[in-house]
Write a protein that holds these residues in place. Sequence first.
Motif, short mmCIF file in Angstrom:
data_model
loop_
_atom_site.label_atom_id
_atom_site.label_comp_id
_atom_site.label_asym_id
_atom_site.label_seq_id
_atom_site.Cartn_x
_atom_site.Cartn_y
_atom_site.Cartn_z
N ASP A 734 0.89 -1.26 0.06
CA ASP A 734 0.11 -0.06 -0.07
C ASP A 734 0.97 1.22 -0.05
O ASP A 734 0.31 2.34 -0.12
N LEU A 735 2.04 1.12 0.26
CA LEU A 735 3.08 2.23 0.43
C LEU A 735 3.17 2.71 -1.32
O LEU A 735 3.29 1.81 -2.01
N GLU A 736 3.92 3.99 -1.35
CA GLU A 736 4.10 4.42 -2.64
C GLU A 736 5.61 3.87 -3.15
O GLU A 736 6.51 3.52 -2.34
N PRO A 737 5.69 3.54 -4.38
CA PRO A 737 6.98 2.81 -4.92
C PRO A 737 8.02 3.89 -4.81
O PRO A 737 7.92 5.03 -5.35
N PHE A 738 9.40 3.45 -4.59
CA PHE A 738 10.14 4.48 -4.83
C PHE A 738 10.73 4.49 -5.95
O PHE A 738 10.94 3.58 -6.99
N GLU A 739 10.80 5.85 -6.66
CA GLU A 739 11.18 6.12 -7.94
C GLU A 739 12.45 6.76 -8.20
O GLU A 739 12.78 7.30 -9.21
N GLY A 740 13.42 6.45 -7.19
CA GLY A 740 14.84 6.96 -7.45
C GLY A 740 15.16 8.17 -6.85
O GLY A 740 14.22 8.95 -6.49
N LEU A 741 16.38 8.58 -6.72
CA LEU A 741 16.95 9.86 -6.05
C LEU A 741 17.25 10.97 -7.02
O LEU A 741 17.53 12.07 -6.54
N ALA A 742 16.60 10.80 -8.30
CA ALA A 742 16.86 12.00 -9.01
C ALA A 742 16.12 13.22 -8.72
O ALA A 742 16.50 14.61 -8.67
N PRO A 743 14.89 13.15 -8.19
CA PRO A 743 13.89 14.26 -7.92
C PRO A 743 14.77 14.66 -6.43
O PRO A 743 14.74 16.08 -6.31
N GLU A 744 15.24 14.07 -5.59
CA GLU A 744 15.75 14.52 -4.52
C GLU A 744 16.93 15.47 -4.85
O GLU A 744 17.11 16.66 -4.36
N TYR A 745 17.80 14.86 -5.39
CA TYR A 745 18.96 15.63 -5.81
C TYR A 745 18.94 16.85 -6.70
O TYR A 745 19.43 17.89 -6.48
N MET A 746 17.73 16.72 -7.69
CA MET A 746 17.44 17.82 -8.52
C MET A 746 16.93 19.41 -7.66
O MET A 746 17.33 20.26 -7.95
#
Length: 1035
Positions: A734-746
């Motif tokens: 039910d949790l959200e899937p992990f989509e990578g670190l690119a948004p966090e770094y950006m």
Amino acid sequence: MANRAPPGTDPLYGGPERIRISTAISESSSIHSEKFTGVPRETSEYDLDMINGMFDPSDYLEERPETRNTMPQSTNDSKIPVVNNLLDLDQDPDSPEDVSNGLYFIDGKRKVDYVLVYHYRRHSSLRRFSGQHRLSVISNGSFSIPVGKKDTQTLQEVTVDAEPLDPADREKSAIREEFEASLVEAGLEIERDTEHKTQGTSFIRLHAPWQVLSREAEFLKIKVPTTKSYELKEERGISGVMSALWRRLSQPLQPKVPHLDSNSRTKYLSHSFSRDKLHLYNIQNKDTFFNNATRSRIVYEILRRTSCARTCQTTGIITLIAKGVYDCAFPLHDGDFKSSGCEEQRNDRQLLHDEWAKYGAFYKYQPVDLIRKYFGEKIGLYFAWLGIYTQLLIPASIVGVIVFFYGYATMETDVPSMEMCDNQQNFTMCPLCDGVCDYWHLSTACDTSRASHLFDNPATVFFAVFMSLWAAVFMELWKRRQITLNHSWDLMALEEEEEHPRPNYESTLLQKRQRRSKRLKTESGPLKLTWRDRLPGYIINISSILFMFGLTFSAVFGIIVYRITTSALMAMSPDPETKSNVRVTVTATAVIINLLVILILDEIYGAVAVWLTELEIPKTERDFEERLILKAFLLKFMNAYAPIFYFAGRPGDYVYVFNDYRMEECAPGGCLIELCIQLSIIMLGKQLIQNNIFEIGVPKLKKLYRTLKERGSGPKDTDSEQARAPQRWDLDYDLEPFEGLAPEYMEMIIQFGFVSLFVASFPLAPLFALLNNIIEIRLDAKKFVTELRRPDAVRAKDIGIWYHIISGLGKFAVIINAFVISFTSDFIPRLVYQYMYSETGTMHGFIDHTLSYFNVSNFKPGTAPSASQYDREVFICRYKDYREPPWSAEAYQFSKQYWSVLAARLGFVILFQNVVMFLSMLVDWMIPDMPKDISEQLKKEKTMMVDVFLREEKEKLQLIQSLFSKDGAGKPRGGTLPHPYPGLQQEQQQQLEQEQRRPPQESGDAGPRTRCRAATFSQFSRQTPQSPSVRHTAV
């Protein structure tokens, strides 16, 4: 057994056929033999919940040598009353709490290392008795299952209406069967739920036994600690005293993580795992020797390389998820994140939640080692980088605040501001717009000039130089921190792993192979995609990026038109208060609109960047990620920092837009105040709205949408007794899937641009960045711990392409700050006036020096004020520029002062760049990349490992020599030697004693003797070797 269909009738592909099945199951029955590694699956095609009966395993399976004579036999018959390893999933009231939470298989001993999820649709109607059990499938098991205490049998009847399956579902089911069979063949153990509903979600749990973990750990060269250790060298002298004092002062700031004590002076040597060197490792418990992140990474590696050659010609779980065979795949979290109350029994997830993800822990250091242990090295490096960046923002914020207060303290004594606010000067300025705007006094811009001095003062230049050096120091300190973490996390010798092709690449290559096979009937060798295959994608990429650049500048141009028209409308207002605040009002509202446009375009550019990267057909995930990052950064960089150029011109010769709208000019106090307002609103708005509100609100909205969608589409379970409490895999799904670190770094890279690129115009930028990052760290931590599925633990020794982007921004910031100080602020014109044109060597008369004269009779028709409120007629008005007066022979041309100021500005740009670049290189040279203590530890560890291996080889040689020195009676000379490997098991010592007591060969006393074999992994795992009869002859 069940009544089978008559020959020639297939209930799957023919019409519906009713099958009546009577089954019997003993509540004490269980299968815990490794013999069932490839159970026949024909009966599973009927999508039945349970098929039990009497069958002979020898009819289906061939016994493996190591499990012969270990199969539990029934007391009544030689046949076993269980098929397909179907087991009762009802929980024993005495089972452990972790089993009920879904962290283990039903036996309570095997961990769930990975979960596969898929959606199913059953084309059958099912009727069952209320006493029927829920079942699970366990393959390749090796533990006894506690399924009940009574030894009674319950008769159950199942009625099934078998209907034809959809071809797509039938194909997916066949692919899943082959894929799961390959997983079992690779050594993994599987447990699944029985499908109760007509359609729904099914979970497949995977477990990796010790044999698989040790094999894959050796293949992946995973470094593990050994039993060899040494004491770290203590610092002495002043540095030691300062370090001890700092540790004592920072003790309240340390997170309370008990099992990761950073103050320990004992360092254990690490070595790549090898099954032949198990005696080197401190293996107290095989189930806990590899932590959960390492176990899930090993299982993911198996999932990534397992292929389906018979059904779909694809490799890896990623491709199967892309094809819709599986919905998702993820490792489980370590239980609930809410603590039960006892601090000593908290799991890693609860520790991260309590000591890292809470906002109340904002003042504490991050438990980077625990983050790495739980999430993997890649995510650990991101938070370590974010922590270093946030810590270094503290001195930058302090200096920025000092510069701001310096401007505030000197605002009353600033001579240009005093002259501008002096009503006795009475400078009559030219209109700010054509027709409707009137003449105005320079003293009305007094407040703007005083506010501009807060940011445009001599300390701003020092701050720009300081921030350029700050960026260089930040890069060097991060390199040192990165190497320290690499040594601590055993990543120094990490090699790049081979990556499998992406699903899009494989499908494109398959289409090319099919087209080629149609043209050529014979195979001509392996195929690969060339630049011709990618040429259409490259063309679309270039044209789309150029189009989006044009879209960005169109938005900027629209903001300029808005500013021009709004300024004209407000100038027509009869309210004098409105007229006096025209520039500030227009600038603020225009920036807010610009912020909204930036936020909208950011989301559009992010989606377009993914689409454009897919068109390039990158081969691996790493190539895809790097190309996506470059495109997204380029587009978002232009969107966030698109400059607004003002070509003000001069009265009578202004620059016009569409021949009707005159470009506005900078404020009398300078353009820097407008740039400051613009950057402050955009930076604070992006951080508040995009980085915080979007991160909190969007995941919750997505989760709510998914929940409502599943409730609306999913059928209700009619059997109330079948409902069970949600397990760990249900909660994690039910949790959200992990989509990578690119948004966090950006987010952080764009913020770093605001801090470094335009810091000369906004000294408070580091302070606002620091306040944002304090919240951002805890917000990201809470998201990773509580709102996202557990990501795969990925090994990485650096932050990748982001380091090069940050380094490029740091160098580009030097150029930008040089031009901002030279051409946007009044720093250079003030210096030129003070040292070249001032008669007294002071700033008195600077305002009059920067204002040129204009004869109002030279206005173009229709541009002069239509109705002036001045009592007397105006003949001459002033404007800010360096031009010749109207009575000069070269009227309105650039004056000598203009060229002097321009030369000084260009000279300052060159001088500023060279000085800052030299100082940056000096900082790079003074701060070594590798700390001295890490360098010494690496040398010491290398020497110690060489000594360990030499000692081991020496002991082996002594053992071999002792075996060759046997006398004729088979006894060793010199008595019995002590066992050279104390870590070996008792059975290995007995084997060596049998080798010593074995008589010589019959061919003669001098004949060849048996060579002692090295300890094999099967001996440690208590398994018989595959070929025990193989003997080697000594030479």
